[in-house]
Design a protein around this motif. Structure first.
Motif: not given
Length: 123
Positions: A73, A79, A82, A110, A113-114, A117-118, A120-121
């Motif tokens: 990570c 993506r 991850y 996980c 979450f990823h 996260k991706c 948002i990123k």
């Protein structure tokens, strides 16, 4: 491909709730091989404190799998990276003898979450 093989990682305490890998940690999983280098720092399983009584972050049962996951990570840029890290976590946990239920919970937590996260990123 080489037969999947996973030994336990060798770490030493580094800081409060952190560990440092003492020797290069080679892992061979069904779909991925690699090495976590000596000196890599990890916090074990990044589990919210409220769940620690069910899934302690430093439990030896899955700690080695968490080190692999943290390492992958930390180097992830997409993506796809991850997803590979999450798959490696699941495979490593299974090789370490974790229950299918724990593997399911860790993998999907996980992965969710990823995914977020991706999302948002990328904005």
């Amino acid at each position: 491909m080489t037969k999947a093989e996973l030994k336990r990682v060798c770490v030493k305490p580094y800081d409060k709730d952190k560990f440092e890998v003492v020797l290069d940690y080679t892992f061979i999983l069904p779909s991925f091989n690699g090495v976590v280098p000596k000196g890599f720092k990890t916090d074990g399983a990044s589990i919210p404190r409220i769940f620690w009584s069910f899934f302690p972050p430093y439990r030896s049962e899955y700690f080695s799998a968490c080190v692999i996951h943290d390492y992958l990570c930390e180097r992830a840029n997409s993506r796809k990276d991850y997803k590979l890290a999450d798959q490696a976590l699941k495979e490593a946990m299974l090789l370490l003898g974790c229950s299918k239920f724990k593997c399911f919970v860790f993998y999907h937590a996980c992965n969710a979450f990823h995914f977020v996260k991706c999302l948002i990123k990328s904005k």
